[in-house]
Design a protein around this motif. Structure first.
Motif, PDB file in Angstrom:
ATOM      1  N   SER A 113       0.820  -1.216   0.000  1.00 42.36           N
ATOM      2  CA  SER A 113       0.000   0.000   0.000  1.00 42.36           C
ATOM      3  C   SER A 113       0.851   1.261   0.000  1.00 42.36           C
ATOM      4  O   SER A 113       0.431   2.296  -0.517  1.00 42.36           O
TER       5      SER A 113
ATOM      6  N   SER B 119      -6.834  -5.789  -1.729  1.00 47.43           N
ATOM      7  CA  SER B 119      -6.868  -4.427  -2.274  1.00 47.43           C
ATOM      8  C   SER B 119      -6.767  -4.471  -3.801  1.00 47.43           C
ATOM      9  O   SER B 119      -6.268  -5.436  -4.382  1.00 47.43           O
ATOM     10  N   ARG B 120      -7.211  -3.412  -4.407  1.00 46.75           N
ATOM     11  CA  ARG B 120      -7.174  -3.304  -5.872  1.00 46.75           C
ATOM     12  C   ARG B 120      -5.744  -3.446  -6.390  1.00 46.75           C
ATOM     13  O   ARG B 120      -5.493  -4.128  -7.379  1.00 46.75           O
ATOM     14  N   ALA B 121      -4.798  -2.831  -5.720  1.00 48.50           N
ATOM     15  CA  ALA B 121      -3.398  -2.897  -6.150  1.00 48.50           C
ATOM     16  C   ALA B 121      -2.850  -4.317  -6.016  1.00 48.50           C
ATOM     17  O   ALA B 121      -2.111  -4.779  -6.894  1.00 48.50           O
ATOM     18  N   SER B 122      -3.203  -5.010  -4.944  1.00 52.62           N
ATOM     19  CA  SER B 122      -2.767  -6.402  -4.790  1.00 52.62           C
ATOM     20  C   SER B 122      -3.340  -7.253  -5.913  1.00 52.62           C
ATOM     21  O   SER B 122      -2.638  -8.094  -6.480  1.00 52.62           O
TER      22      SER B 122
ATOM     23  N   GLU C 177      -4.212  -6.194  -8.854  1.00 50.63           N
ATOM     24  CA  GLU C 177      -3.533  -5.787 -10.088  1.00 50.63           C
ATOM     25  C   GLU C 177      -2.165  -6.474 -10.190  1.00 50.63           C
ATOM     26  O   GLU C 177      -1.811  -7.018 -11.244  1.00 50.63           O
TER      27      GLU C 177
ATOM     28  N   LEU D  26       2.214   2.460  -3.627  1.00 45.62           N
ATOM     29  CA  LEU D  26       1.224   2.844  -4.627  1.00 45.62           C
ATOM     30  C   LEU D  26       1.134   4.339  -4.823  1.00 45.62           C
ATOM     31  O   LEU D  26       1.477   5.124  -3.960  1.00 45.62           O
ATOM     32  N   ARG D  27       0.599   4.678  -5.972  1.00 44.04           N
ATOM     33  CA  ARG D  27       0.245   6.065  -6.266  1.00 44.04           C
ATOM     34  C   ARG D  27      -1.163   6.008  -6.823  1.00 44.04           C
ATOM     35  O   ARG D  27      -1.404   5.349  -7.843  1.00 44.04           O
ATOM     36  N   ASP D  28      -2.087   6.659  -6.155  1.00 41.60           N
ATOM     37  CA  ASP D  28      -3.489   6.635  -6.556  1.00 41.60           C
ATOM     38  C   ASP D  28      -4.012   5.204  -6.665  1.00 41.60           C
ATOM     39  O   ASP D  28      -4.737   4.856  -7.593  1.00 41.60           O
ATOM     40  N   ASP D  29      -3.620   4.358  -5.715  1.00 37.22           N
ATOM     41  CA  ASP D  29      -4.051   2.957  -5.627  1.00 37.22           C
ATOM     42  C   ASP D  29      -3.637   2.124  -6.835  1.00 37.22           C
ATOM     43  O   ASP D  29      -4.286   1.145  -7.180  1.00 37.22           O
ATOM     44  N   HIS D  30      -2.559   2.516  -7.492  1.00 32.00           N
ATOM     45  CA  HIS D  30      -2.030   1.750  -8.622  1.00 32.00           C
ATOM     46  C   HIS D  30      -0.557   1.451  -8.387  1.00 32.00           C
ATOM     47  O   HIS D  30       0.142   2.203  -7.709  1.00 32.00           O
TER      48      HIS D  30
END
Length: 183
Positions: free
Chosen positions: A12, A122-125, A127, A15-19
């Motif tokens: 987490s 999480s969305r990033a995980s 991704e 990330l930058r902006d959840d990416h």
């Protein structure tokens, strides 16, 4: 200027902006597009000097020209990134829940349980996992060129993804079984 990649921090915090940072995404996409026919990819270590140089450039937010490096070195950077995530991509609790899926006898129920667990991340995980497993699937899909079965890929990356299994051969075997299902 490309985004910085932070090694050794929780996902987490990377990330930058959840990416995910674009250099990390770019590296995985490059490997998936051009490196999947490389024999023993993610199994053989890369050049340690180049590995340190790439990581330094990524931390500083400097561009890394991927074509300047061999795929073993790039795969080693990915593994280092994964290894340095405190608690791993999943975290100890999720790792345990994923490995427990192997106790389910029905393959479709295993898929449903895995989907439910991964969907809760999480969305990033998600991704990151999509990029990793997509790359590993492509490697296995090109096994006639690279001799990498799903078992070979799984054994090569299990310790990088499942941090709680690193010191116990039985747990590593279970993680490899799970990775084969995921790939």
């Amino acid at each position: 200027m490309p985004l910085q990649v932070r090694f050794g921090v929780p996902l987490s915090d990377s990330l930058r902006d959840d990416h995910l940072p674009s250099p990390l995404v770019d590296m995985l996409v490059y490997i998936a597009q051009h490196g999947v026919t490389t024999t023993d990819l993610f199994r053989r270590p890369g050049n340690s000097t180049e590995l340190k140089g790439i990581m330094k450039r990524m931390v500083e937010g400097k561009e890394v020209v991927l074509t300047d490096y061999n795929f073993y070195t790039l795969a080693s950077v990915i593994k280092k990134f994964l290894l340095r995530i405190p608690g791993g991509v999943f975290g100890a609790d999720v790792e345990l829940r994923l490995v427990e899926v192997l106790e389910i006898d029905n393959r479709m129920e295993q898929y449903d349980a895995i989907h439910s667990i991964i969907s809760s991340l999480s969305r990033a995980s998600q991704e990151l996992l999509a990029l990793l497993f997509g790359t590993w699937f492509r490697i296995v899909n090109h096994s006639e060129y690279n001799t990498m079965s799903s078992e070979a890929v799984s054994k090569s990356v299990a310790g990088s993804l499942f941090h709680t299994c690193q010191d116990d051969p039985q747990k590593i075997d279970r993680a490899v079984q799970l990775l084969q299902i995921l790939i």
